[in-house]
Scaffold this motif. Structure first.
Motif, short mmCIF file in Angstrom:
data_model
loop_
_atom_site.label_atom_id
_atom_site.label_comp_id
_atom_site.label_asym_id
_atom_site.label_seq_id
_atom_site.Cartn_x
_atom_site.Cartn_y
_atom_site.Cartn_z
N THR A 1 0.15 -4.45 8.87
CA THR A 1 -1.12 -4.30 8.15
C THR A 1 -1.12 -5.06 6.84
OG1 THR A 1 -0.35 -2.29 7.02
CG2 THR A 1 -1.45 -2.01 9.15
N ASN A 2 0.04 -5.60 6.42
CA ASN A 2 0.20 -6.27 5.13
C ASN A 2 -0.16 -5.32 3.99
OD1 ASN A 2 -1.36 -8.75 3.13
ND2 ASN A 2 0.84 -8.63 3.49
N LYS A 3 0.20 -4.04 4.19
CA LYS A 3 -0.05 -3.02 3.18
C LYS A 3 1.18 -2.11 3.07
CE LYS A 3 -5.01 -2.77 4.25
NZ LYS A 3 -6.12 -1.88 4.69
N ILE A 4 1.13 -1.25 2.06
CA ILE A 4 2.15 -0.21 1.94
C ILE A 4 1.65 1.03 2.67
CG2 ILE A 4 3.37 1.31 0.35
CD1 ILE A 4 3.27 -0.88 -1.71
N LEU A 5 2.47 1.54 3.56
CA LEU A 5 2.15 2.76 4.29
C LEU A 5 2.68 3.95 3.49
CD1 LEU A 5 1.20 4.36 6.78
CD2 LEU A 5 3.43 3.88 7.82
N VAL A 6 1.78 4.79 3.00
CA VAL A 6 2.14 5.97 2.22
C VAL A 6 1.95 7.19 3.10
CG1 VAL A 6 1.68 7.31 0.13
CG2 VAL A 6 1.38 4.82 0.11
N THR A 7 2.96 8.05 3.14
CA THR A 7 2.92 9.25 3.98
C THR A 7 3.18 10.48 3.12
OG1 THR A 7 3.83 7.95 5.81
CG2 THR A 7 3.80 10.34 6.08
N LYS B 1 4.37 6.63 -10.75
CA LYS B 1 3.28 7.60 -10.89
C LYS B 1 3.21 8.67 -9.81
CE LYS B 1 0.24 4.34 -13.32
NZ LYS B 1 -1.11 3.72 -13.33
N ALA B 2 3.90 8.46 -8.70
CA ALA B 2 3.72 9.39 -7.57
C ALA B 2 5.02 9.76 -6.88
CB ALA B 2 2.74 8.79 -6.57
N THR C 1 -3.40 7.63 -7.22
CA THR C 1 -2.45 6.53 -7.44
C THR C 1 -2.65 5.44 -6.40
OG1 THR C 1 -0.82 8.05 -8.40
CG2 THR C 1 -0.03 5.90 -7.67
N VAL C 2 -2.80 5.84 -5.15
CA VAL C 2 -3.02 4.86 -4.07
C VAL C 2 -4.34 4.12 -4.31
CG1 VAL C 2 -3.50 4.60 -1.61
CG2 VAL C 2 -1.63 6.09 -2.38
N GLN C 3 -5.38 4.83 -4.66
CA GLN C 3 -6.66 4.19 -4.92
C GLN C 3 -6.57 3.21 -6.10
OE1 GLN C 3 -9.30 7.52 -5.45
NE2 GLN C 3 -9.59 7.83 -3.24
N GLY C 4 -5.75 3.58 -7.10
CA GLY C 4 -5.58 2.73 -8.26
C GLY C 4 -4.87 1.42 -7.97
N LEU C 5 -4.21 1.33 -6.82
CA LEU C 5 -3.53 0.09 -6.45
C LEU C 5 -4.53 -0.99 -6.06
CD1 LEU C 5 -0.63 1.55 -4.25
CD2 LEU C 5 -0.50 0.76 -6.62
N GLY C 6 -5.75 -0.57 -5.75
CA GLY C 6 -6.77 -1.52 -5.33
C GLY C 6 -6.98 -1.49 -3.83
N ALA D 1 3.31 -2.86 -6.24
CA ALA D 1 2.58 -1.65 -5.87
C ALA D 1 3.56 -0.50 -5.58
CB ALA D 1 1.70 -1.92 -4.66
N ALA D 2 4.66 -0.82 -4.91
CA ALA D 2 5.66 0.20 -4.62
C ALA D 2 6.27 0.74 -5.91
CB ALA D 2 6.74 -0.38 -3.72
N GLN D 3 6.46 -0.13 -6.88
CA GLN D 3 7.00 0.30 -8.18
C GLN D 3 6.01 1.24 -8.88
OE1 GLN D 3 10.07 -0.20 -9.43
NE2 GLN D 3 9.45 1.19 -11.09
N THR D 4 4.72 0.96 -8.75
CA THR D 4 3.71 1.84 -9.34
C THR D 4 3.75 3.22 -8.69
OG1 THR D 4 2.25 -0.02 -9.86
CG2 THR D 4 1.23 2.15 -9.72
#
Length: 463
Positions: free
Chosen positions: A138-144, A124-125, A160-165, A117-120
């Motif tokens: 949170t077992n997630k990627i925190l995007v700021t 893309k972003a 892009t974040v939404q596209g990660l699922g 996901a980080a590579q995506t």
């Protein structure tokens, strides 16, 4: 979940006398008893942050692909380990981790999935003003995203974040703007810029040197310990932007006595004993030439930050405040671990914000340097050795020693003498009332007192 802190608060380090628990003992059967003496193999152990880091490293190796990150719960003082794919294999995974003293929880996202996901996001972003890091809590990627990410750029990031699922990443807006913390105008050290010394080290050729931020290293080739003073050090290697933000700067005088400590103000120093890996949830302290001593928590690891100058990867994300001039300064733990070098972020020490740090461990590996002081006669090779293909990028200059002191190691002894056997206990971390800071680390925006103090500190050890 991040912990809100009073950004105006300055950290106070007091002496403690707790000996560190040997990391090797953590996985032994006799290490499974709780602190009250009860023997309960499944009960999570109460650990200090440094011991939790050591245990996490061991469990990562033990659990293999099932390991999905870990963090330190500072309230319960326990290590929480995330695991995936444990069905039918509980005895080999969960039980072993629990017996080692960790609190185990099953999560959905594996390390490999989070990395993908980080590579995506990178593909893309990669937008200036954005950053992302893995948050094991949170077992997630925190995007700021900072305040410059608006309109089409925000829409691109959000899609892009939404596209990660669902359940893969969260996104938030920062109140500030991502920037490196170099200060111009009233420069203390060199090239019209002010930074902070991170940690004194010994270069691979035995000569005395120090680590600071890479963007400081590309700002000027030579640095002084006083405004308009004679240069005392020259950049040997610098990386920025790219795979990190660090510089190795060698003292021009090969007989320089460079102490392995952090100057925290008020005549006090903290002895630096070892390099330490960052642990999410752990309390950390930052010392810098502009704002002095502050504390906070580690929020994320392996962070990618898209500065205006370019993308930097592999950083540590925290909620510790910083301001221009603090770049390159020391990030360290209460029990004397050198954790990071101040890179940049958003906000300031009035409004708060995110701050990112270069891990010391990767900087040492890349430069071939070792943490610790280099004594007189360590070598007359002060300009030698471009390690690891070391780039002299843009005429790299080095971190300014604007009061930063080097960091890591023992605790500050209230008597003024550093006690390497003691651990720093920042439990009384701050005075929200704004009362005098017992550490003596005054606000350095007016830089005169601190610059003089720092200059005397370095001159004392550079003759």
């Amino acid at each position: 979940m991040s912990h809100k802190r009073n950004p105006k608060r300055k950290a106070v380090i007091a002496a403690g006398g707790v000996a560190a628990l040997g990391a090797a003992a953590l996985l032994l059967p006799n290490a499974m008893a709780s602190q009250d003496g009860a023997s309960d193999a499944a009960a999570p152990k109460t650990l200090k942050a440094a011991d939790a880091t050591n245990l996490a490293t061991q469990l990562q190796n033990l659990l293999g692909d099932s390991f999905a990150g870990s963090y330190y719960d500072s309230d319960s003082k326990q290590l929480v380990v995330n695991v995936v794919d444990v069905s039918g294999d509980k005895n080999n995974v969960v039980v072993q981790a629990e017996k080692a003293g960790a609190k185990v929880r099953q999560v959905e996202n594996s390390t490999a999935e989070l990395s993908a996901a980080a590579q995506t996001l990178k593909t893309k972003a990669t937008i200036p003003g954005t950053a992302w890091a893995v948050d094991p809590r949170t077992n997630k990627i925190l995007v700021t995203a900072d305040t410059t990410v608006t309109g089409a750029k925000w829409n691109r990031l959000e899609s892009t974040v939404q596209g990660l699922g669902s359940g893969m990443a969260t996104i938030k807006k920062s109140a500030g703007t991502f920037k490196t913390f170099v200060s111009g105008g009233d420069a203390i050290f060199g090239g019209g810029a002010r930074c902070s010394l991170g940690f004194n080290v010994t270069a691979s050729d035995g000569s005395p040197a120090f680590l600071t931020a890479g963007h400081c290293g590309v700002a000027a080739e030579q640095w002084s310990d006083a405004q308009n003073g004679q240069p005392i050090a020259t950049v040997d290697q610098a990386v920025f932007p790219g795979d990190g933000d660090f510089s190795l700067v060698k003292y021009d005088d090969a007989t320089t006595q460079a102490p392995s400590d952090v100057n925290i103000g008020g005549g006090q120093t903290v002895q630096i004993l070892q390099a330490a890996e960052a642990t999410v949830g752990a309390q950390v302290f930052r010392m810098g030439s502009t704002t002095g001593l502050h504390d906070g928590q580690v929020l994320g690891l392996d962070a990618t930050v898209n500065y205006p100058e370019g993308t930097v990867t592999g950083l540590i994300q925290t909620d510790v405040c910083a301001e221009p001039g603090d770049s390159g300064g020391s990030l360290f733990t209460r029990d004397g671990g050198a954790v990071g070098l101040t890179s940049g972020g958003s906000g300031d020490c009035t409004a708060g914000g995110e701050t990112f740090f270069q891990p010391v461990t990767t900087a040492l590996t890349a430069t071939g340097a070792t943490l610790g002081a280099a004594g007189a006669g360590a070598g007359d090779q002060a300009g030698a050795g471009d390690q690891a293909g070391a780039g002299d990028q843009a005429g790299a200059g080095a971190g300014d020693q604007a009061g930063g002191g080097d960091a890591v190691g023992g605790a500050a002894d209230p008597s003024g003498a550093a006690d390497p056997s003691a651990t720093a206990d920042p439990s009384a971390t701050a005075d929200p009332s704004g009362a005098a800071d017992p550490s003596g680390a005054a606000d350095q925006n007016a830089a005169g007192q601190y610059a003089g103090q720092t200059s005397q500190h370095h001159k004392k050890h550079s003759r």
